[in-house]
Write an enzyme that holds these catalytic residues in place. Structure first.
Site, PDB file in Angstrom:
ATOM      1  N   LYS A  34      34.028  43.281  39.677  1.00 10.89           N
ATOM      2  CA  LYS A  34      33.851  42.433  38.499  1.00 10.89           C
ATOM      3  C   LYS A  34      32.910  41.293  38.829  1.00 10.89           C
ATOM      4  O   LYS A  34      33.103  40.596  39.830  1.00 10.89           O
ATOM      5  CB  LYS A  34      35.202  41.895  38.028  1.00 10.89           C
ATOM      6  CG  LYS A  34      35.140  41.159  36.695  1.00 10.89           C
ATOM      7  CD  LYS A  34      36.527  40.761  36.246  1.00 10.89           C
ATOM      8  CE  LYS A  34      36.489  40.059  34.900  1.00 10.89           C
ATOM      9  NZ  LYS A  34      37.833  39.652  34.448  1.00 10.89           N
TER      10      LYS A  34
ATOM     11  N   ARG B 172      41.421  50.182  32.764  1.00  8.80           N
ATOM     12  CA  ARG B 172      40.299  49.235  32.679  1.00  8.80           C
ATOM     13  C   ARG B 172      39.000  50.021  32.651  1.00  8.80           C
ATOM     14  O   ARG B 172      38.545  50.517  33.673  1.00  8.80           O
ATOM     15  CB  ARG B 172      40.340  48.300  33.890  1.00  8.80           C
ATOM     16  CG  ARG B 172      39.296  47.214  33.937  1.00  8.80           C
ATOM     17  CD  ARG B 172      39.582  46.307  35.139  1.00  8.80           C
ATOM     18  NE  ARG B 172      38.567  45.296  35.297  1.00  8.80           N
ATOM     19  CZ  ARG B 172      37.480  45.435  36.057  1.00  8.80           C
ATOM     20  NH1 ARG B 172      37.285  46.569  36.724  1.00  8.80           N
ATOM     21  NH2 ARG B 172      36.600  44.465  36.162  1.00  8.80           N
TER      22      ARG B 172
ATOM     23  N   SER C 165      44.260  36.624  32.102  1.00 10.37           N
ATOM     24  CA  SER C 165      43.631  36.205  33.351  1.00 10.37           C
ATOM     25  C   SER C 165      43.467  34.689  33.364  1.00 10.37           C
ATOM     26  O   SER C 165      43.105  34.087  32.346  1.00 10.37           O
ATOM     27  CB  SER C 165      42.257  36.851  33.509  1.00 10.37           C
ATOM     28  OG  SER C 165      42.358  38.247  33.614  1.00 10.37           O
TER      29      SER C 165
END
Length: 211
Positions: free
Chosen positions: A139, A41, A110
């Site tokens: 995030k 990520r 997600s």
């Protein structure tokens, strides 16, 4: 053939939180501790740099026969022949990703409610990442998902569910009874002084609390 995946301890990378010198070292130490899936990520990484990192990390995951998932970037996933991609709600839909990647790659999506989870399943997702469960600093703009909602999503869909968001050895017991297939972590492992021991502890806590 699509690999059979153990989602129990799912590691997401974040170079800003690592205690290791390199991302490759951090991933290898985590895998040695029991991590079963690695998601690369790199939100603010230029394409060439992302590609180079993905190639290096894939050497580690291939050596340990651990699936490598690329966050968002289908092009990077294809370029390095990663095992799959993970997509957010603002990314390309899973159905379109499946058409590009084919049926042998893993696609995760997600979701933060049953409607989104069911849509992802219908569109061909292989697993759902559900969160934010306990709060996260990695995030922005996440949606809080209660433990009750997490359990509801797990009962609603037929594909594996992985919880994410502030999960660590101190709160993982709160997921008991949800029926989920795994937990996704970042700082709880990569931010630990001893990455391998942190992963091992999480595995022990999971066995006590969930599996």
């Amino acid at each position: 053939m699509k690999p059979r995946v153990d989602y129990s301890l799912y590691l997401c990378t974040d170079r800003g939180l690592m205690t290791s010198d390199t991302i490759e070292e951090g991933v290898e130490l985590a895998v040695k501790g029991g991590v079963t899936v690695v998601q690369l990520r790199e939100k603010d990484c230029p394409g060439k740099e992302f590609y180079d990192i993905a190639c290096s990390v894939k050497e580690v995951t291939d050596a340990y026969e651990i699936p490598l998932i690329i966050n968002d970037r289908i092009d990077i996933a294809m370029a390095v022949d990663a095992d799959g991609v993970h997509l957010g709600q603002e990314d390309i839909p899973a159905q379109a990703a499946r058409e590009i990647l084919g049926r042998h790659k893993i696609i995760g999506v997600s979701a933060y409610n049953t409607e989104l989870a069911l849509r992802a399943q219908k569109d061909g997702a292989d697993y759902i990442g559900v969160g934010d469960v306990f709060g996260t600093s990695t995030k922005a703009g996440t949606h809080h998902v209660s433990v009750e909602e997490l359990a509801k999503i797990r009962k609603t869909v037929k594909i594996p569910v992985v919880a994410i968001g502030g999960i660590n050895a101190g709160n993982i017991h709160r997921l008991r009874g949800t029926g989920i297939e795994g937990v996704a972590v970042i700082s709880a492992v990569l931010g630990a002084r001893n990455i391998t021991e942190a992963a091992e502890e999480l595995i022990r806590k999971m066995e006590e609390a969930i599996f």
